[in-house]
Write a protein that holds these residues in place. Structure first.
Motif, PDB file in Angstrom:
ATOM      1  N   VAL A   1       0.842  -1.203   0.000  1.00 13.44           N
ATOM      2  CA  VAL A   1       0.000   0.000   0.000  1.00 13.44           C
ATOM      3  C   VAL A   1       0.875   1.251   0.000  1.00 13.44           C
ATOM      4  N   SER A   2       1.967   1.213   0.758  1.00 21.22           N
ATOM      5  CA  SER A   2       2.876   2.363   0.786  1.00 21.22           C
ATOM      6  C   SER A   2       3.532   2.594  -0.569  1.00 21.22           C
TER       7      SER A   2
ATOM      8  N   ILE B   1      -4.784  -5.829  -4.578  1.00 18.75           N
ATOM      9  CA  ILE B   1      -3.846  -6.829  -4.082  1.00 18.75           C
ATOM     10  C   ILE B   1      -4.572  -8.159  -3.909  1.00 18.75           C
ATOM     11  N   ASN B   2      -4.032  -9.205  -4.529  1.00 17.70           N
ATOM     12  CA  ASN B   2      -4.571 -10.560  -4.359  1.00 17.70           C
ATOM     13  C   ASN B   2      -3.688 -11.342  -3.395  1.00 17.70           C
TER      14      ASN B   2
ATOM     15  N   LYS C   1      -8.200  -3.025   7.250  1.00 14.81           N
ATOM     16  CA  LYS C   1      -7.476  -1.857   7.762  1.00 14.81           C
ATOM     17  C   LYS C   1      -7.300  -0.793   6.691  1.00 14.81           C
ATOM     18  N   HIS C   2      -6.944  -1.211   5.484  1.00 20.00           N
ATOM     19  CA  HIS C   2      -6.663  -0.254   4.416  1.00 20.00           C
ATOM     20  C   HIS C   2      -7.866   0.019   3.518  1.00 20.00           C
TER      21      HIS C   2
ATOM     22  N   VAL D   1       7.371  -2.922  -7.431  1.00 18.54           N
ATOM     23  CA  VAL D   1       7.614  -1.616  -8.035  1.00 18.54           C
ATOM     24  C   VAL D   1       6.686  -0.585  -7.430  1.00 18.54           C
ATOM     25  N   THR D   2       7.121   0.654  -7.388  1.00 23.01           N
ATOM     26  CA  THR D   2       6.266   1.749  -6.955  1.00 23.01           C
ATOM     27  C   THR D   2       5.348   2.141  -8.100  1.00 23.01           C
TER      28      THR D   2
END
Length: 348
Positions: A188-189, A195-196, A220-221, A342-343
């Motif tokens: 997440v960051s 996301i799986n 949470k996210h 990767v970002t």
């Protein structure tokens, strides 16, 4: 008679007949393995038998010596047990050897001896030899019955992995749920929202904790496009899971796997489908197995310090053998950042 015990008897005969003199240093275990034409592990167990019997003495950094009966014959070693599922070594070549290595190192350093005891899928195990205390590796549901029966029989026991039953049994454990949570936090960051997760086998206790950790992190996210796909701890299960992921219309930008081995299978499926890692999709594994650093690209993973887990379990079981009360101990966990994530670019 077991091969390692035959070799122990042969060396003992050489000592008794004077072929090996008191105080004499034995050849290295690798050299002895070549001499007796057996594996190193068989040879090591043969020497361990003699150490436990007080016939030879291991001195760290110097070697193994025939005991001088007049000077340094040790008293009979205290024995502690390590109970584990018999199929585990065959199923997982990375987890158990590391845990056992850490356990053995501490026990031997303290002058004690380890009795390895396997239990089967029904939770049955051979009659216990005299042990002062036992560490029991929790794996699947039958292992809970094993550790509870030990506790009820009055044997001091510590759980390796977290015990969640009704008995008062101390545990040495790694927080798998927290570890998966850290993995999701990291993704997440890095800008990932889709996301799986590829869970482990439903019957595995660690896998259940990791699944719980993923679901907690999703909540949470507030991740609306998360999914749980497939199950298993093998390369094949990871490959199949990613093929299923490819068939979904809302493909994720990142996949978390409950094992490094599963992640490697999923990564191969992605590359076979023509995807670039991490440019097209990112992966995070769990375990930090030795191979994770050497795949291409190197795998970002959650470090599970299995050697430290074994060390802390040994310290706990030795304390129990001395009649000391012990507390639960949680081994630290962290994300190891490598090249498979990767970002994501910020949206304009």
């Amino acid at each position: 008679m077991l091969k390692h015990r035959q070799i122990s008897n042969t060396i003992l005969d050489e000592i008794n007949t004077g072929k090996l003199a008191q105080g004499e240093r034995l050849p290295g275990e690798q050299d002895l393995a070549i001499k007796f034409e057996v594996s190193y592990m068989t040879m090591r167990q043969a020497i361990t038998n003699l150490v436990a019997d007080g016939v030879v003495l291991r001195i760290k950094g110097k070697g193994t010596f025939v005991v001088d009966q007049k000077r340094d014959r040790p008293s009979k070693k205290q024995t502690v047990g390590f109970l584990f599922p018999g199929e585990l070594q065959r199923m997982d070549p990375y987890y158990f050897p590391d845990v056992l290595s850490g356990f053995n190192d501490v026990v031997e350093k303290h002058g004690s001896h380890v009795n390895l005891i396997a239990y089967d899928s029904q939770g049955s195990f051979p009659r216990l030899e005299s042990v002062a205390s036992i560490a029991c590796l929790l794996f699947e549901q039958p292992s809970l019955g094993v550790i509870e029966s030990l506790r009820d029989s009055g044997i001091p026991v510590v759980a390796v992995n977290r015990y969640r039953g009704r008995r008062t049994i101390p545990s040495v454990w790694i927080d798998d749920a927290e570890g998966i949570g850290y993995a999701v936090d990291y993704l997440v960051s890095m800008g990932h929202e889709r996301i799986n997760f590829v869970p482990g086998p439903a019957e595995n206790l660690d896998a259940a904790d990791r699944l719980r950790g993923f679901r907690s992190a999703v909540k949470k996210h507030g991740l609306r496009y998360s999914a749980e796909v497939g199950s298993g701890f093998t390369e094949a299960s990871g490959y199949r899971a990613f093929q299923t992921i490819l068939s979904n219309s809302n493909r994720p930008t990142a996949v978390v796997c409950a094992s490094d081995i599963t992640a490697m299978g999923a990564m191969k499926a992605a590359m076979d489908a023509g995807l670039r890692i991490p440019d097209d999709i990112s992966f995070v594994g769990f375990g930090n197995f030795s191979v994770a650093e050497y795949v291409m690209p190197s795998l970002t993973t959650v470090k599970q310090d299995r050697v430290e887990l074994g060390r802390k379990a040994a310290e706990a079981v030795l304390s129990l053998a001395r009649g000391e009360a012990i507390q639960d101990h949680r081994v630290a966990i962290e994300v190891i950042k490598r090249d498979s994530v990767v970002t994501l670019k910020c949206k304009a």
